[in-house]
Design a protein around this motif. Structure first.
Motif, PDB file in Angstrom:
ATOM      1  N   SER A   1       0.834  -1.211   0.000  1.00  0.00           N
ATOM      2  CA  SER A   1       0.000   0.000   0.000  1.00  0.00           C
ATOM      3  C   SER A   1       0.863   1.253   0.000  1.00  0.00           C
ATOM      4  O   SER A   1       0.567   2.233  -0.709  1.00  0.00           O
ATOM      5  CB  SER A   1      -0.924   0.008   1.220  1.00  0.00           C
ATOM      6  OG  SER A   1      -1.804  -1.092   1.201  1.00  0.00           O
ATOM      7  N   CYS A   2       1.936   1.233   0.792  1.00  0.00           N
ATOM      8  CA  CYS A   2       2.844   2.377   0.849  1.00  0.00           C
ATOM      9  C   CYS A   2       3.516   2.606  -0.497  1.00  0.00           C
ATOM     10  O   CYS A   2       3.576   3.739  -0.989  1.00  0.00           O
ATOM     11  CB  CYS A   2       3.886   2.137   1.937  1.00  0.00           C
ATOM     12  SG  CYS A   2       5.150   3.437   2.050  1.00  0.00           S
ATOM     13  N   LEU A   3       4.008   1.527  -1.122  1.00  0.00           N
ATOM     14  CA  LEU A   3       4.682   1.668  -2.419  1.00  0.00           C
ATOM     15  C   LEU A   3       3.713   2.147  -3.496  1.00  0.00           C
ATOM     16  O   LEU A   3       4.072   2.982  -4.338  1.00  0.00           O
ATOM     17  CB  LEU A   3       5.314   0.338  -2.823  1.00  0.00           C
ATOM     18  CG  LEU A   3       6.553  -0.071  -2.036  1.00  0.00           C
ATOM     19  CD1 LEU A   3       7.008  -1.462  -2.453  1.00  0.00           C
ATOM     20  CD2 LEU A   3       7.685   0.934  -2.224  1.00  0.00           C
ATOM     21  N   ASN A   4       2.489   1.635  -3.476  1.00  0.00           N
ATOM     22  CA  ASN A   4       1.488   2.084  -4.452  1.00  0.00           C
ATOM     23  C   ASN A   4       1.226   3.574  -4.330  1.00  0.00           C
ATOM     24  O   ASN A   4       1.021   4.277  -5.328  1.00  0.00           O
ATOM     25  CB  ASN A   4       0.178   1.312  -4.272  1.00  0.00           C
ATOM     26  CG  ASN A   4       0.261  -0.111  -4.792  1.00  0.00           C
ATOM     27  OD1 ASN A   4       1.172  -0.459  -5.536  1.00  0.00           O
ATOM     28  ND2 ASN A   4      -0.682  -0.945  -4.379  1.00  0.00           N
ATOM     29  N   LEU A   5       1.220   4.051  -3.080  1.00  0.00           N
ATOM     30  CA  LEU A   5       0.997   5.475  -2.832  1.00  0.00           C
ATOM     31  C   LEU A   5       2.181   6.317  -3.294  1.00  0.00           C
ATOM     32  O   LEU A   5       2.007   7.411  -3.848  1.00  0.00           O
ATOM     33  CB  LEU A   5       0.749   5.695  -1.329  1.00  0.00           C
ATOM     34  CG  LEU A   5       0.570   7.125  -0.834  1.00  0.00           C
ATOM     35  CD1 LEU A   5      -0.667   7.772  -1.450  1.00  0.00           C
ATOM     36  CD2 LEU A   5       0.477   7.145   0.692  1.00  0.00           C
ATOM     37  N   CYS A   6       3.391   5.797  -3.074  1.00  0.00           N
ATOM     38  CA  CYS A   6       4.598   6.604  -3.281  1.00  0.00           C
ATOM     39  C   CYS A   6       5.155   6.567  -4.699  1.00  0.00           C
ATOM     40  O   CYS A   6       5.751   7.548  -5.158  1.00  0.00           O
ATOM     41  CB  CYS A   6       5.692   6.161  -2.314  1.00  0.00           C
ATOM     42  SG  CYS A   6       5.333   6.528  -0.584  1.00  0.00           S
ATOM     43  N   GLN A   7       4.990   5.435  -5.391  1.00  0.00           N
ATOM     44  CA  GLN A   7       5.585   5.317  -6.722  1.00  0.00           C
ATOM     45  C   GLN A   7       4.998   6.356  -7.670  1.00  0.00           C
ATOM     46  O   GLN A   7       3.794   6.529  -7.756  1.00  0.00           O
ATOM     47  CB  GLN A   7       5.394   3.906  -7.278  1.00  0.00           C
ATOM     48  CG  GLN A   7       6.355   2.905  -6.651  1.00  0.00           C
ATOM     49  CD  GLN A   7       6.247   1.526  -7.267  1.00  0.00           C
ATOM     50  OE1 GLN A   7       5.235   0.848  -7.128  1.00  0.00           O
ATOM     51  NE2 GLN A   7       7.307   1.086  -7.929  1.00  0.00           N
TER      52      GLN A   7
END
Length: 319
Positions: free
Chosen positions: A132-138
């Protein structure tokens, strides 16, 4: 040492993280950051700091984003069991001084994130939070991405690389650095015995604070002055760890690289066993030992931290 902020008020005022409308710190959040020395307003005045939340499997995850004036990449920091981002000021500051942006969030059941204190049903929950964090940040934060995980945070990264990386085609992290990584804790066989016989009848164990650093001020702060420290250990977490250890120790080896920093006086994790397992799973493992280092490496004495930071800098520079 009294704190002038409250967790409930801070969480109530925490907005959803939106990179199109970056969440500025509220007054309550500023007091919290000042209490834990993770504000850097005076020492690094050009750094921007944002705090908001994202959702993962029903958890409300508290995430920090630090942005230096000049950015060479972004470091994702993953904290250990019982920890929270507020304890990682030394590492965050060092990364910012190297012109690296920082993303760090509190794990479920820790710090400002939701969930039963220190509890988790499955280590899969940690992977969903990471995804979830990577999806938000990428696409929103500066690449390349680097990852640093302390203890359980290191376990999250090992799990990501060994079992989840196919979901992402390849790891998004250019370098992964594990600080005193968890596979098995010290005394695991005895803990298994206790868990098997007592676990069905209790939901928590009383936490015992250990001398996990050569910095006495840090140890005193944890025991007496950190309002976000849990006084109990969740049996559910031990159950989840028990399942996860079996999975990770039987996982297939991969062609991949990790770097490890390990204190030789660590009495929290079974580091000799753990490093052997990690060396079996990854084709390239660079281990840097700290002869006097204990477990909580991000809050070690100044001399030991500087040794660790020099190694981290070298790993990132070799990208």
């Amino acid at each position: 040492m009294k704190h002038d902020w409250t967790r409930s008020k801070l969480i109530a005022g925490m907005p959803v993280f939106d990179f199109n409308n970056l969440p500025e710190l509220t007054d309550e959040a500023r007091r919290y950051c000042r209490y834990y020395n993770i504000d850097f307003f005076d020492t690094l005045p050009d750094v921007k700091h944002y705090l908001g939340s994202f959702d993962s499997l029903g958890y409300r995850m508290a995430m920090h984003y630090y942005v230096p004036k000049s950015i060479k990449g972004t470091v994702f920091i993953f904290h250990g069991y019982f920890d929270h981002v507020g304890l990682y000021g030394h590492l965050i500051k060092h990364c910012l001084e190297q012109n690296l942006a920082v993303i760090a969030y509190d794990l479920p059941g820790h710090g400002l994130s939701s969930g039963r204190p220190t509890a988790i049903k499955s280590f899969d929950d940690y992977q969903f939070a990471l995804r979830s964090c990577l999806n938000l940040c990428q696409g929103n934060v500066q690449e390349p991405f680097y990852a640093i995980g302390q203890s359980t945070g290191g376990a999250v990264l090992v799990d990501h690389l060994l079992n989840r990386v196919q979901q992402y085609e390849s790891s998004v992290f250019k370098k992964v650095i594990l600080l005193a990584p968890l596979v098995r804790p010290v005394g695991w066989r005895g803990a298994l015995f206790m868990h098997s016989f007592i676990g069905p009848f209790v939901s928590t164990w009383k936490r015992v604070f250990s001398e996990n650093s050569n910095d006495p001020a840090f140890i005193k702060f944890l025991k007496k002055h950190d309002p976000l420290q849990s006084r109990i250990m969740s049996i559910d977490w031990v159950t989840a760890l028990r399942r996860w250890i079996k999975e990770i120790e039987s996982a297939d080896a991969i062609d991949g690289a990790v770097a490890i920093v390990q204190g030789k006086r660590d009495m929290t994790v079974d580091w000799r066993h753990n490093i052997t397992i990690i060396q079996q799973k990854f084709s390239r493992v660079n281990v840097h030992y700290l002869p006097k280092g204990r477990h909580h490496l991000v809050n070690e004495s100044t001399e030991i931290r500087q040794d660790m930071f020099s190694f981290i800098d070298g790993v990132i520079a070799s990208s």
